[in-house]
Design an enzyme around this catalytic site. Structure first.
Site, PDB file in Angstrom:
ATOM      1  N   SER A  10      46.939  -2.598  43.207  1.00 11.03           N
ATOM      2  CA  SER A  10      46.475  -3.646  43.650  1.00 11.03           C
ATOM      3  C   SER A  10      47.160  -4.104  44.998  1.00 11.03           C
ATOM      4  O   SER A  10      47.167  -5.520  45.606  1.00 11.03           O
ATOM      5  CB  SER A  10      47.428  -4.558  42.694  1.00 11.03           C
ATOM      6  OG  SER A  10      49.109  -4.500  42.672  1.00 11.03           O
ATOM      7  N   SER A  11      47.115  -2.716  45.695  1.00  5.66           N
ATOM      8  CA  SER A  11      47.538  -2.388  46.691  1.00  5.66           C
ATOM      9  C   SER A  11      46.386  -3.325  48.309  1.00  5.66           C
ATOM     10  O   SER A  11      45.429  -2.385  47.600  1.00  5.66           O
ATOM     11  CB  SER A  11      48.100  -1.305  46.904  1.00  5.66           C
ATOM     12  OG  SER A  11      48.175  -1.489  48.081  1.00  5.66           O
ATOM     13  N   CYS A  12      46.659  -4.010  48.897  1.00  2.03           N
ATOM     14  CA  CYS A  12      45.291  -3.731  50.548  1.00  2.03           C
ATOM     15  C   CYS A  12      45.920  -2.858  50.896  1.00  2.03           C
ATOM     16  O   CYS A  12      45.122  -3.299  52.284  1.00  2.03           O
ATOM     17  CB  CYS A  12      46.170  -5.221  50.893  1.00  2.03           C
ATOM     18  SG  CYS A  12      45.910  -6.798  49.919  1.00  2.03           S
ATOM     19  N   VAL A  13      46.935  -2.083  51.148  1.00  2.00           N
ATOM     20  CA  VAL A  13      46.448  -0.825  51.498  1.00  2.00           C
ATOM     21  C   VAL A  13      46.752   0.442  51.671  1.00  2.00           C
ATOM     22  O   VAL A  13      47.111   1.514  51.827  1.00  2.00           O
ATOM     23  CB  VAL A  13      47.549  -0.911  53.329  1.00  2.00           C
ATOM     24  CG1 VAL A  13      47.623  -2.487  54.332  1.00  2.00           C
ATOM     25  CG2 VAL A  13      49.349  -1.136  52.262  1.00  2.00           C
TER      26      VAL A  13
END
Lengths: 167, 103
Positions: free
Chosen positions: B100-103
């Protein structure tokens, strides 16, 4: 979600024309996010956006504290514009933003460029802006692939499923 | 939510094919999921997957950056091992939830 299967985004061309932390990071997060999803990504830095890929400037990006209605004091109180004019305030606010980002594992600009290129993303500088600011290839980060014209940019954009994004 | 048979064991998976219970995971299941992703699993893959599982089970957030700094693999190596969408593929093979990470 039928649309994602029928017409997936295959390539993003991201343009960054400003040097503020938020503009540069918007472009970098989008580019890195694309690469992470297996989407081809190319970022084109132009005008003041060149600061983000210039060795001398890339570590000194700031966020504007004047004329920025989104600015607030820690705690949520309004941030008086006159405060933003004082020496050191912009630097302090910028340092605070950077430390908040570090906590979320968002890397500094040079490391972010490395992440993007390691995943196959490409970084370009705009020829016209490079000439305007009298910069040379050696002034740029090693992660910059080339200095290109807008015509070459559109050539790179060719293909079905490409999106051009101006941050 | 659905049941799927991997390596002769029935496990529950999400609609995107991620295991819902990381404790049902075995190395054999990993090898079969990897095959579905077009990957022939090697010890190098297992080293990364072990790191990912360890970090996730400790409740730490997973990012490409943290994997690149793990000492197990660098960022480029990570992309080479799990081509295309490395964080998603590696998470699926590791039997943990979709990242669920954006990076």
């Amino acid at each position: 979600m039928a649309n994602t299967i029928d017409h997936p985004v295959k390539k993003v061309m991201i343009i960054c024309a400003k040097a503020s932390i938020e503009d540069v990071y918007a472009a970098l997060v989008m580019a890195n996010g694309a690469v992470m999803e297996g989407i081809e990504a190319k970022v084109f830095f132009t005008f003041f956006g060149l600061d983000a890929i210039t060795k001398k400037q890339m570590k000194k990006l700031h966020t504007g504290t004047v004329g920025n209605p989104g600015m607030r004091m820690p705690g949520g109180l309004p941030f008086p514009t006159i405060l933003g004019m004082l020496p050191g305030v912009e630097a302090g606010v910028s340092a605070m933003m950077k430390s908040q980002m570090e906590k979320l594992d968002i890397p500094p600009v040079d490391e972010f460029l490395e992440l993007i290129t390691a995943g196959g993303g490409e970084i370009y500088a705009c020829k016209l802006a490079v000439e305007m600011f009298k910069l040379k290839k050696e002034d740029f980060s090693e992660h910059v692939k080339d200095i290109i014209t807008i015509g070459q940019f559109y050539e790179l954009a060719a293909g079905e499923g490409t999106q051009i994004i101006f941050t | 939510m659905a049941e799927k048979i991997y390596a002769g064991k029935s496990v529950s998976v999400t609609d995107d094919g991620y295991l819902t219970d990381a404790s049902q995971w075995t190395k054999e299941i990993a090898a079969e999921i990897a095959k579905e992703e077009g990957i022939d699993i090697t010890d190098k893959h297992y080293a990364v997957i072990d790191f990912i599982r360890e970090k996730t089970l400790k409740g730490e957030a997973l990012t490409i950056r943290s994997i690149g700094k793990s000492g197990v693999v660098d960022t480029k190596g990570f992309y080479d091992l799990f081509p295309g969408a490395p964080l998603k593929k590696a998470s699926r093979i590791a039997g943990i939830a979709k990242p669920s990470s954006c990076v």
